[in-house]
Design a protein around this motif. Structure first.
Motif, mmCIF file in Angstrom:
data_model
loop_
_atom_site.group_PDB
_atom_site.id
_atom_site.type_symbol
_atom_site.label_atom_id
_atom_site.label_comp_id
_atom_site.label_asym_id
_atom_site.label_seq_id
_atom_site.Cartn_x
_atom_site.Cartn_y
_atom_site.Cartn_z
ATOM 1 N N ASN A 3 8.391 -4.816 -31.550
ATOM 2 C CA ASN A 3 7.314 -3.824 -31.574
ATOM 3 C C ASN A 3 7.799 -2.388 -31.699
ATOM 4 O O ASN A 3 7.132 -1.566 -32.325
ATOM 5 N N ILE A 4 8.935 -2.050 -31.130
ATOM 6 C CA ILE A 4 9.424 -0.674 -31.271
ATOM 7 C C ILE A 4 9.845 -0.424 -32.719
ATOM 8 O O ILE A 4 9.632 0.671 -33.252
ATOM 9 N N GLU A 5 10.395 -1.445 -33.377
ATOM 10 C CA GLU A 5 10.744 -1.313 -34.788
ATOM 11 C C GLU A 5 9.480 -1.190 -35.640
ATOM 12 O O GLU A 5 9.447 -0.394 -36.582
ATOM 13 N N LEU A 6 8.444 -1.967 -35.317
ATOM 14 C CA LEU A 6 7.163 -1.839 -36.013
ATOM 15 C C LEU A 6 6.584 -0.446 -35.834
ATOM 16 O O LEU A 6 6.039 0.145 -36.776
ATOM 17 N N TYR A 7 6.701 0.074 -34.624
ATOM 18 C CA TYR A 7 6.181 1.408 -34.316
ATOM 19 C C TYR A 7 6.906 2.478 -35.137
ATOM 20 O O TYR A 7 6.278 3.327 -35.764
ATOM 21 N N LYS A 8 8.228 2.404 -35.156
ATOM 22 C CA LYS A 8 9.001 3.367 -35.944
ATOM 23 C C LYS A 8 8.699 3.229 -37.436
ATOM 24 O O LYS A 8 8.611 4.233 -38.151
ATOM 25 N N THR A 9 8.523 2.007 -37.904
ATOM 26 C CA THR A 9 8.189 1.790 -39.308
ATOM 27 C C THR A 9 6.842 2.423 -39.647
ATOM 28 O O THR A 9 6.669 2.982 -40.743
ATOM 29 N N GLY A 14 3.826 6.212 -42.388
ATOM 30 C CA GLY A 14 2.667 7.070 -42.213
ATOM 31 C C GLY A 14 2.949 8.542 -42.410
ATOM 32 O O GLY A 14 2.117 9.285 -42.930
ATOM 33 N N LEU A 15 4.132 8.965 -41.980
ATOM 34 C CA LEU A 15 4.480 10.383 -42.084
ATOM 35 C C LEU A 15 5.483 10.662 -43.185
ATOM 36 O O LEU A 15 5.849 11.809 -43.410
ATOM 37 N N ASP A 16 5.951 9.609 -43.837
ATOM 38 C CA ASP A 16 6.937 9.741 -44.913
ATOM 39 C C ASP A 16 8.180 10.475 -44.432
ATOM 40 O O ASP A 16 8.612 11.473 -45.023
ATOM 41 N N VAL A 17 8.735 9.965 -43.317
ATOM 42 C CA VAL A 17 9.969 10.523 -42.772
ATOM 43 C C VAL A 17 11.103 9.521 -42.976
ATOM 44 O O VAL A 17 10.874 8.351 -43.249
ATOM 45 N N GLU A 33 5.659 17.001 -41.003
ATOM 46 C CA GLU A 33 4.952 15.910 -41.670
ATOM 47 C C GLU A 33 3.722 15.425 -40.888
ATOM 48 O O GLU A 33 2.860 14.743 -41.435
ATOM 49 N N TRP A 34 3.653 15.763 -39.603
ATOM 50 C CA TRP A 34 2.577 15.246 -38.755
ATOM 51 C C TRP A 34 1.449 16.271 -38.669
ATOM 52 O O TRP A 34 1.184 16.862 -37.643
ATOM 53 N N ASP A 35 0.772 16.453 -39.792
ATOM 54 C CA ASP A 35 -0.400 17.319 -39.856
ATOM 55 C C ASP A 35 -1.645 16.432 -39.742
ATOM 56 O O ASP A 35 -1.538 15.242 -39.425
ATOM 57 N N SER A 36 -2.818 16.969 -39.992
ATOM 58 C CA SER A 36 -4.047 16.185 -39.814
ATOM 59 C C SER A 36 -4.112 14.987 -40.764
ATOM 60 O O SER A 36 -4.545 13.904 -40.368
ATOM 61 N N ILE A 37 -3.659 15.159 -41.983
ATOM 62 C CA ILE A 37 -3.666 14.040 -42.934
ATOM 63 C C ILE A 37 -2.616 13.003 -42.534
ATOM 64 O O ILE A 37 -2.885 11.803 -42.538
ATOM 65 N N GLY A 38 -1.443 13.472 -42.159
ATOM 66 C CA GLY A 38 -0.407 12.571 -41.678
ATOM 67 C C GLY A 38 -0.854 11.797 -40.449
ATOM 68 O O GLY A 38 -0.532 10.620 -40.274
ATOM 69 N N HIS A 39 -1.620 12.464 -39.590
ATOM 70 C CA HIS A 39 -2.112 11.829 -38.370
ATOM 71 C C HIS A 39 -3.028 10.651 -38.712
ATOM 72 O O HIS A 39 -2.876 9.561 -38.158
#
Length: 80
Positions: A3-9, A14-17, A33-39
């Motif tokens: 699950n931590i790997e899923l979370y990081k993925t 989602g944020l394209d990091v 990268e974590w703006d409103s659209i990224g959120h």
């Protein structure tokens, strides 16, 4: 994948990091990268990855890397 790997993925997609990003330091509105659209993209990634529905009440509490883990734990996701 645990699950931590899923979370990081979800953050990577989602944020394209990059996979080697400093996830623990990420914050909504602070991390570029974590703006409103990224959120909203990140929320969708988390909902898909963990088969959960995140409503507007909990989305507002999700503003750091750790707060997302705490939120998912409250929804029954085990991070061991």
């Amino acid at each position: 994948m645990n699950n931590i790997e899923l979370y990081k993925t979800a953050f990577i997609n989602g944020l394209d990091v990059e996979p080697d990003a400093s996830f623990e330091e990420m914050k909504l509105g602070v991390t570029k990268e974590w703006d409103s659209i990224g959120h909203m993209t990140l929320i969708a990634e988390l909902e898909d990855a963990f088969d959960v529905d995140l409503d507007s009440d909990v989305i507002t509490d999700f503003n750091t890397y750790q707060s997302g883990i705490d939120l998912l734990k409250r929804l029954g996701v085990d991070f061991g």
